[in-house]
Design a protein around this motif. Structure first.
Motif, PDB file in Angstrom:
ATOM      1  N   GLY A   1      -3.091  11.869 -23.357  1.00  0.00           N
ATOM      2  CA  GLY A   1      -3.594  12.703 -22.255  1.00  0.00           C
ATOM      3  C   GLY A   1      -4.330  12.031 -21.204  1.00  0.00           C
ATOM      4  N   GLY A   2      -4.131  10.498 -21.253  1.00  0.00           N
ATOM      5  CA  GLY A   2      -5.142  10.125 -20.222  1.00  0.00           C
ATOM      6  C   GLY A   2      -4.052   9.423 -18.909  1.00  0.00           C
ATOM      7  N   PHE A   3      -4.496   9.061 -17.911  1.00  0.00           N
ATOM      8  CA  PHE A   3      -3.504   8.592 -16.788  1.00  0.00           C
ATOM      9  C   PHE A   3      -4.346   7.598 -16.118  1.00  0.00           C
ATOM     10  N   VAL A   4      -3.216   6.476 -15.392  1.00  0.00           N
ATOM     11  CA  VAL A   4      -3.603   5.267 -14.776  1.00  0.00           C
ATOM     12  C   VAL A   4      -3.111   5.446 -13.498  1.00  0.00           C
ATOM     13  N   LEU A   5      -3.942   4.836 -12.428  1.00  0.00           N
ATOM     14  CA  LEU A   5      -3.531   4.591 -11.272  1.00  0.00           C
ATOM     15  C   LEU A   5      -2.972   3.102 -11.164  1.00  0.00           C
ATOM     16  N   GLU A   6      -1.540   3.291 -10.525  1.00  0.00           N
ATOM     17  CA  GLU A   6      -1.133   1.832  -9.897  1.00  0.00           C
ATOM     18  C   GLU A   6      -0.946   1.760  -8.354  1.00  0.00           C
ATOM     19  N   ALA A   7      -1.705   0.700  -8.036  1.00  0.00           N
ATOM     20  CA  ALA A   7      -1.697   0.604  -6.252  1.00  0.00           C
ATOM     21  C   ALA A   7      -0.123   0.605  -5.916  1.00  0.00           C
ATOM     22  N   GLY A   8       0.034   0.915  -4.593  1.00  0.00           N
ATOM     23  CA  GLY A   8       1.211   0.616  -3.847  1.00  0.00           C
ATOM     24  C   GLY A   8       1.116  -0.415  -2.918  1.00  0.00           C
ATOM     25  N   ALA A   9       1.979  -0.711  -1.944  1.00  0.00           N
ATOM     26  CA  ALA A   9       1.968  -1.981  -1.209  1.00  0.00           C
ATOM     27  C   ALA A   9       0.733  -1.782  -0.148  1.00  0.00           C
ATOM     28  N   ALA A  10       0.501  -0.770   0.470  1.00  0.00           N
ATOM     29  CA  ALA A  10      -0.562  -0.814   1.386  1.00  0.00           C
ATOM     30  C   ALA A  10      -1.881  -0.933   0.870  1.00  0.00           C
ATOM     31  N   VAL A  11      -2.157  -0.411  -0.805  1.00  0.00           N
ATOM     32  CA  VAL A  11      -3.428  -0.900  -1.442  1.00  0.00           C
ATOM     33  C   VAL A  11      -3.474  -2.373  -1.743  1.00  0.00           C
ATOM     34  N   LEU A  12      -2.431  -2.926  -2.132  1.00  0.00           N
ATOM     35  CA  LEU A  12      -2.154  -4.259  -2.418  1.00  0.00           C
ATOM     36  C   LEU A  12      -2.626  -5.221  -1.366  1.00  0.00           C
ATOM     37  N   ALA A  13      -2.174  -4.733  -0.274  1.00  0.00           N
ATOM     38  CA  ALA A  13      -2.295  -5.690   0.982  1.00  0.00           C
ATOM     39  C   ALA A  13      -3.727  -5.422   1.548  1.00  0.00           C
ATOM     40  N   ASP A  14      -4.726  -4.826   1.132  1.00  0.00           N
ATOM     41  CA  ASP A  14      -5.930  -4.611   1.330  1.00  0.00           C
ATOM     42  C   ASP A  14      -6.537  -5.847   2.088  1.00  0.00           C
ATOM     43  N   THR A  15      -7.131  -5.736   3.065  1.00  0.00           N
ATOM     44  CA  THR A  15      -7.563  -6.814   3.858  1.00  0.00           C
ATOM     45  C   THR A  15      -6.843  -7.935   4.141  1.00  0.00           C
ATOM     46  N   GLY A  16      -5.315  -7.790   4.020  1.00  0.00           N
ATOM     47  CA  GLY A  16      -4.487  -8.699   4.563  1.00  0.00           C
ATOM     48  C   GLY A  16      -3.565  -8.239   5.548  1.00  0.00           C
ATOM     49  N   ILE A  17      -2.199  -8.466   5.426  1.00  0.00           N
ATOM     50  CA  ILE A  17      -1.148  -7.884   6.164  1.00  0.00           C
ATOM     51  C   ILE A  17      -0.133  -7.323   5.571  1.00  0.00           C
ATOM     52  N   LEU A  18       0.285  -6.095   5.872  1.00  0.00           N
ATOM     53  CA  LEU A  18       1.377  -5.297   5.608  1.00  0.00           C
ATOM     54  C   LEU A  18       2.507  -5.424   6.368  1.00  0.00           C
ATOM     55  N   VAL A  19       3.484  -5.924   5.702  1.00  0.00           N
ATOM     56  CA  VAL A  19       5.035  -5.823   6.674  1.00  0.00           C
ATOM     57  C   VAL A  19       5.955  -4.772   6.143  1.00  0.00           C
ATOM     58  N   ILE A  20       6.455  -4.119   6.893  1.00  0.00           N
ATOM     59  CA  ILE A  20       7.289  -2.813   6.564  1.00  0.00           C
ATOM     60  C   ILE A  20       8.586  -3.231   7.203  1.00  0.00           C
ATOM     61  N   ASP A  21       9.791  -3.487   6.628  1.00  0.00           N
ATOM     62  CA  ASP A  21      10.852  -3.748   7.198  1.00  0.00           C
ATOM     63  C   ASP A  21      11.589  -2.388   7.174  1.00  0.00           C
ATOM     64  N   GLU A  22      12.483  -2.268   8.129  1.00  0.00           N
ATOM     65  CA  GLU A  22      13.460  -1.122   8.376  1.00  0.00           C
ATOM     66  C   GLU A  22      12.452   0.081   8.563  1.00  0.00           C
ATOM     67  N   PHE A  23      11.541   0.032   9.272  1.00  0.00           N
ATOM     68  CA  PHE A  23      10.681   0.949   9.472  1.00  0.00           C
ATOM     69  C   PHE A  23      11.147   2.172  10.127  1.00  0.00           C
ATOM     70  N   ASP A  24      12.003   2.039  10.758  1.00  0.00           N
ATOM     71  CA  ASP A  24      12.765   3.315  11.274  1.00  0.00           C
ATOM     72  C   ASP A  24      13.422   4.331  10.196  1.00  0.00           C
ATOM     73  N   LYS A  25      13.722   3.721   8.836  1.00  0.00           N
ATOM     74  CA  LYS A  25      14.318   4.407   7.879  1.00  0.00           C
ATOM     75  C   LYS A  25      13.447   5.194   6.775  1.00  0.00           C
TER      76      LYS A  25
END
Length: 306
Positions: free
Chosen positions: A100-124
């Protein structure tokens, strides 16, 4: 400290980034400034610098990103094509160890916190993901409300977005702004937008060919500072310089530049120049000060005026 006294330090660092790529000095310099970042005022005002690279195929966009991955102290890469909102922010899944419990898994933006997030194919990216980016890029956070989990996660990231123009190549008969397929609200969040065109220039093409042959033969361009020096210096500068103020002369220069940009931009089909661009100019100038290990933005060497 000795390195900080070098008046050409930022330019020399730009040659350290992808030294075998001919040209693109301005783009590489911008990425170096992004690594330093601006003043971290508070949760309400960001110091992170966002950069958009849009251009024709084969203009070395991917090469620059690969070079950035080699030197950035903390970087996460995501692709715009298959990325969902969950992949960018966070996902909630059932916890197998807690019924009955849930866990939260970080996505790319959260993992990149205090760093750089590169997003390729941004237009898609789809509209839903772009909507999440508004909060990530400006408010430096993302809000999660799923499966009885309501929380806010930090996304203090500097975004490098890479994309192609609408028809895959720039058309000289249309304005650049018309060929960048992004909503104005998202486009305005970028501090710097580079339109990279593959133009025919015999002298430039010969130099590019020479650089390609040298690279394929294993030749490495000599640079004053190594790929190890750059991230070490960035980490040191960011740890030492916390608060940056502007001299009166620097404030005057940036103000006059902003007013001139507004005047030139008026009544033209281009990216709107708003107070966000003034904030972006200030962040770039703060990054220059940080690169000098200085807490004062001034009008001598190193003041970035886009």
């Amino acid at each position: 400290i000795e390195m900080s006294k070098d008046k050409n330090l930022i330019m020399k660092f730009s040659t350290t980034l992808a030294p075998n790529i001919f040209g693109m000095t301005m783009e590489k310099t911008a990425i170096i400034l992004q690594m330093f970042g601006g003043n971290l005022y508070s949760k309400e005002r960001r110091g992170e610098i966002h950069i958009l690279l849009t251009g024709d195929p084969s203009v070395a966009k991917s090469k620059i990103i690969s070079a950035l991955q080699e030197v950035a102290p903390h970087i996460v890469t995501a692709s715009g094509a298959p990325t969902s909102t969950v992949g960018l922010t966070a996902c909630v899944r059932k916890d197998e160890d807690s019924p009955g419990g849930f866990v939260l898994e970080a996505g790319a933006a959260v993992l990149a916190d205090t760093g750089i997030l590169v997003i390729d194919e941004f237009d898609k990216m789809n509209k839903e993901v772009r909507g999440a980016l508004h909060e990530i890029m400006e408010d430096r956070r993302t809000t999660i409300s799923k499966a009885n989990i309501n929380t806010t996660l930090s996304t203090r990231v500097s975004v490098v977005a890479v994309m192609n123009p609408k028809k895959n190549r720039f058309n000289d008969e249309e304005s650049v702004s018309e060929q960048i397929d992004l909503p104005p609200s998202l486009l305005s969040r970028f501090d710097l937008i580079f339109a990279l065109k593959d133009t025919v220039d015999e002298e430039r093409d010969r130099r590019i060919c020479s650089a390609i042959f040298k690279s394929r033969q294993g030749s490495v361009t000599d640079t004053e500072y190594s790929k190890e020096d750059l991230p070490k210096y960035v980490i040191y500068a960011k740890s030492k310089i916390k608060e940056i103020t502007f001299s009166e002369e620097a404030q005057k220069i940036l103000t006059e530049k902003y007013i001139k940009m507004r005047t030139i931009n008026e009544n033209k089909e281009a990216v709107s120049i708003t107070a966000r661009q003034m904030e972006g100019m200030a962040r770039l100038s703060e990054a220059c000060a940080k690169a000098r290990l200085s807490s004062i933005g001034r009008s001598r060497y190193g003041l970035a005026v886009p």
